[in-house]
Design an enzyme around this catalytic site. Sequence first.
Site, PDB file in Angstrom:
ATOM      1  N   SER A  85      15.859   5.821   4.324  1.00 24.93           N
ATOM      2  CA  SER A  85      14.446   6.025   4.635  1.00 24.93           C
ATOM      3  C   SER A  85      14.183   5.739   6.116  1.00 24.93           C
ATOM      4  O   SER A  85      14.762   6.393   6.976  1.00 24.93           O
ATOM      5  CB  SER A  85      13.591   5.156   3.706  1.00 24.93           C
ATOM      6  N   ASP A 173       1.115  -6.402  11.340  1.00 26.15           N
ATOM      7  CA  ASP A 173       0.220  -5.835  12.357  1.00 26.15           C
ATOM      8  C   ASP A 173       0.904  -4.693  13.104  1.00 26.15           C
ATOM      9  O   ASP A 173       0.332  -3.613  13.289  1.00 26.15           O
ATOM     10  CB  ASP A 173      -0.230  -6.912  13.341  1.00 26.15           C
ATOM     11  N   HIS A 232      13.573   7.679  -4.860  1.00 25.05           N
ATOM     12  CA  HIS A 232      13.705   7.385  -3.440  1.00 25.05           C
ATOM     13  C   HIS A 232      14.542   6.131  -3.196  1.00 25.05           C
ATOM     14  O   HIS A 232      15.261   6.051  -2.207  1.00 25.05           O
ATOM     15  CB  HIS A 232      12.311   7.217  -2.826  1.00 25.05           C
TER      16      HIS A 232
END
Length: 252
Positions: A85, A173, A232
């Site tokens: 991924s 963040d 996945h």
Amino acid sequence: MLNTISHGSPTDRPPLLIAHGLYGSGRNWGVIAKRLSDERLVIAVDMRNHGDSPWQDSHSYTDLAEDLAEVIAAHGGQMDVVGHSMGGKASMMLALNHPQLVHRLVVADIAPVSYSHTQAHFITAMRSVDLDAVTRRSDAQEQLAEAGVDAQLQSFFTQSLDVENRRWRLNLDALEREMPHILGFPEVSISWAGAALFLTGGTSDYVQPAHRDRIKQLFPKARFAKIPDAGHWLHAETPRAFEATVRAFLNA
């Protein structure tokens, strides 16, 4: 440099570098890394902003590829690479930008294209966890369940939870801010002529037939394989089949 977890010892086979996906860590790959280390040195990394690796403001694939290049340079100068991924996109950029560093490449269930889905809602779910109320991983899993996260992902996410210090080992963040880069892929016109395997899950929709032309443009020697019953998270859902396929390709 990135935090690394080593398995096994150097042999006459090229060492193997494993790059995990978004919200993961090198520890997620412990079982597969340990099994593959019977033939070679295996090094699983924590990608930047994940695990015990440094936190950075940028999370572009060019930067992630440079991180991987630094690890390979520190371990002899060339390795086989498996990336899943997000880690697969970083591994592709590594091969394109530093062709001499990659011996063989395995890209697990991702294509060098931009995706329209978002993963930001999982950041919202992790932020919703009241860490002051967490004394064990199951406490956080219960809160993630209330936020609508399914059981498999609850377990996966909480592997990146530092329960003792009540913090996530994820720079949420930066990952939220850089999500457009994570979902995208740089526009490149170069190609890598090495041996590459694009291994997908049979029930996953991440790699479409329409992506093959682009894959072949960048990786002209690309081969394709599919694990029928996997999605996945193919390495976690069917670890034995994943390991056997990767081993056969690396040893071909």
